[in-house]
Design an enzyme around this catalytic site. Sequence first.
Site, mmCIF file in Angstrom:
data_model
loop_
_atom_site.group_PDB
_atom_site.id
_atom_site.type_symbol
_atom_site.label_atom_id
_atom_site.label_comp_id
_atom_site.label_asym_id
_atom_site.label_seq_id
_atom_site.Cartn_x
_atom_site.Cartn_y
_atom_site.Cartn_z
ATOM 1 C CD GLU A 1 -2.326 -8.025 10.845
ATOM 2 O OE1 GLU A 1 -1.250 -8.614 10.800
ATOM 3 O OE2 GLU A 1 -2.996 -7.926 9.901
ATOM 4 C CD GLU B 1 8.735 -7.315 6.666
ATOM 5 O OE1 GLU B 1 8.688 -7.981 7.959
ATOM 6 O OE2 GLU B 1 8.327 -6.506 6.123
ATOM 7 C CE LYS C 1 5.284 -2.960 10.355
ATOM 8 N NZ LYS C 1 4.502 -2.886 9.330
ATOM 9 N N GLY D 1 -5.340 -4.843 5.041
ATOM 10 C CA GLY D 1 -4.502 -5.886 4.275
ATOM 11 C C GLY D 1 -5.059 -7.486 4.240
ATOM 12 N NE ARG D 2 -6.974 -7.983 10.365
ATOM 13 C CZ ARG D 2 -6.787 -6.784 10.615
ATOM 14 N NH1 ARG D 2 -5.497 -6.279 10.016
ATOM 15 N NH2 ARG D 2 -7.216 -6.149 11.512
ATOM 16 C CE LYS E 1 -3.666 0.113 2.331
ATOM 17 N NZ LYS E 1 -4.712 0.150 3.526
ATOM 18 C CG HIS F 1 -2.261 -40.395 9.044
ATOM 19 N ND1 HIS F 1 -2.283 -41.909 9.462
ATOM 20 C CD2 HIS F 1 -3.309 -40.157 8.362
ATOM 21 C CE1 HIS F 1 -3.179 -42.450 8.894
ATOM 22 N NE2 HIS F 1 -3.832 -41.528 8.141
#
Length: 546
Positions: free
Chosen positions: A358, A216, A509, A272-273, A210, A389
């Site tokens: 979040e 990152e 951050k 964002g999510r 954005k 399993h």
Amino acid sequence: MTASSESLTSKLEWQALQAHYPKIKGVHLRDLFQQDPLRGEQLTASACGVYLDYSKNRMTHETLGLLLKLAKSCSLDARIEAMFRGEKINVTENRAALHVALRAPKGTALWVDGQNVVPQVHAVLDKMTEFCRRVQSGAWLGYSGKPIRNIVNIGIGGSDLGPVMAYQALKFYSDRNLTFRFVSNIDATDFVEAVYDLDPTETLFVVSSKTFTTLETMTNAHSARAWLIAAFDDDARAVARHFVAVSTNTEAVCAFGIDRAHMFGFWDWVGGRYSMSSAIGLSTMLAIGPENFQALLHGFRQMDEHFRTAPFGHNLPVLMGLLTVWYNNFFGAQTLAVLPYEQYLKRFPAYLQQLTMESNGKAVTLDGTPVGYDTGPIYWGEPGSNGQHSFFQLLHQGTRLIPCDFIAFDQALNPLGRHHDLLLANVFAQTEALAFGKTAQQVKDEGVPDALVRHRVFAGNHPSNTILAERLTPEMLGKLVALYEHSVFTQSVIWHINAFDQWGVELGKALAQRIIPELESLEEPVLKHDDSTNTLIHNYRRHRLK
């Protein structure tokens, strides 16, 4: 006292649930089904092609009634309307949370700050569609004149988890002439492995940030830029033919070398999510095509309307959200397992981790006061039948109560012999086994030696939802994502917290930005952290510089 300022635990409806809980706590699902032979038919709901069986939950019709009264007392209906009206329900950032506008049909109106945002949304969708048609048809050419064969999405958080999940979920519908890779981790290995076998002259990067400043994402984007222009004898003009951006920062995008005409925007009222149905889904549209992407949006839209209009007792997201509150706050269940019996949904639990944790991992209310109750259970899971399993042992015979959501489909996308019948048999068997278990007498009747009986007993009484749909399609994926989005919102309304900010990701951050120059300094830095962090930095520098 208003609904917004009243303490949740002081509400009469909450106290009624507290008084009711001891009546349910010790009751076994075996008894509940025996007392109500029609339970498996009555405690179900269906909408939008999604069938929810919630009968294998530790609850009664009375429980449900009390939970619905709690939802009403928390003004859930008013909060839903506030969201759909574009009110600034994200109070800490003074923003709307209007992701439902991303899938609103043309001709409708959803307002933010007096402006109808639906035309803006469709202008971006139209631009995405035109771009995708050019890439998929081969009309979009790279700098050397070759068509694009590889798409690399660079993002992190919602700019990565949504596209990765959607690509995997809808791979059956994807263009197999294109190769898709996804880069998110700042660990160089993620980028290096993603591009290892790709031809730069046939590769297109979609950089999703954005602000176009995310550490990152931009670190990976600059590595991609260097990798690309190295293939063109350091000719930076190649960037414009091999990079597009999903961002709101035009200046930074252009400075990077991306043509502003190839920038796809979105808005600050999209978290964002909650953004996979925005331009963040550009790589998804490139994979499955504009028509299938429109079907995805149509699925979102159907569940949005169901959530907004259906009575709470028949409202799938509301029912799932209230059950989560029931287990989280009264049974003390700290986690919830999501178990898709569909290999294409293998990244769905990881996607839900960000969406749920979040959103609702909050310790203060909308008013800024500390909560006096648990919020935000931990979501986790793996596809079935693989999980059976590994961790199902703990589900069946462990000491923790872990409610489960089982997701399955009536029709296989890849029918092959008996595979799908065996898969679905496991879905139904696992929910049955979790609910009803196996008593000591049943174990003895099988001839098991007395010394082993306790080891072979299954206590049962482990709750689960079963979510069934006909087939995994783009439309159905939209419905499932929206189902969980609105379940999360329901939970947040009950807990009186903000599901749409994420301040918890900021401190780490900020500290990283302080530490980066301390790691890279040629001179020994003067460190002012705690003794542990100072020692770790010294040790890293000593070994790194050897």
